[in-house]
Design an enzyme around this catalytic site. Sequence first.
Site, short mmCIF file in Angstrom:
data_model
loop_
_atom_site.label_atom_id
_atom_site.label_comp_id
_atom_site.label_asym_id
_atom_site.label_seq_id
_atom_site.Cartn_x
_atom_site.Cartn_y
_atom_site.Cartn_z
N CYS A 33 -6.90 -25.65 4.18
CA CYS A 33 -5.68 -26.25 4.26
C CYS A 33 -5.02 -25.90 2.77
CB CYS A 33 -5.04 -27.45 3.03
SG CYS A 33 -4.08 -28.05 2.93
N CYS A 42 -2.69 -26.62 0.08
CA CYS A 42 -3.74 -27.19 -1.42
C CYS A 42 -4.31 -25.92 -2.41
CB CYS A 42 -4.17 -28.17 -0.79
SG CYS A 42 -3.70 -29.59 0.23
#
Length: 178
Positions: A132, A135
């Site tokens: 991700c 993130c």
Amino acid sequence: MSLDALRETLPAYAKDLSLNLSSLAAETLLSDQQKWGAFVASAHAVGVPAVVKAIEAAATAAGLTDEAKTGAKAAAAIMGMNNVYYRSLHLLSNGEYKTLPAKLRMNVLANPGVEKVDFELWSTAVSAINGCGMCLDAHEAELKKHGVPNTSIQAALRIASVVNAVGRVIAGEAAAAA
């Protein structure tokens, strides 16, 4: 199973992983709590039983507290959810989803039960495993606010990459043997 026993289960073609696992266990750029928490969080993110057991045993032997172990597992748990959600927002071409509230409980981010920097390092490691980018950027920015050097962040990423690869090899060999 110990970390050495886990290393011994790796086939010859994965010798680099075995050597990397050994050198990362001796890593000094992170505190012992940060290092072993990154190992535990990464192992739980990978979810291969033999890897989880060996790394948890090594972390316990190295003195990782129950609180830190719980924090590392919490990082793996919450990032398991957040990485899918936020990666999806990033990949969807319809930007409207980014304007909607997530409506997902994430209380552990505010109160992880360990030092915030440690939890952020562990969350970064898990976010790398789960792929991700949003993130990774968010956690890296938080770590930089706390003055964490790039070399320490890189150390957590190196742990994540090796634990992930070891998990894949162990799972692949188990599948081939079944």
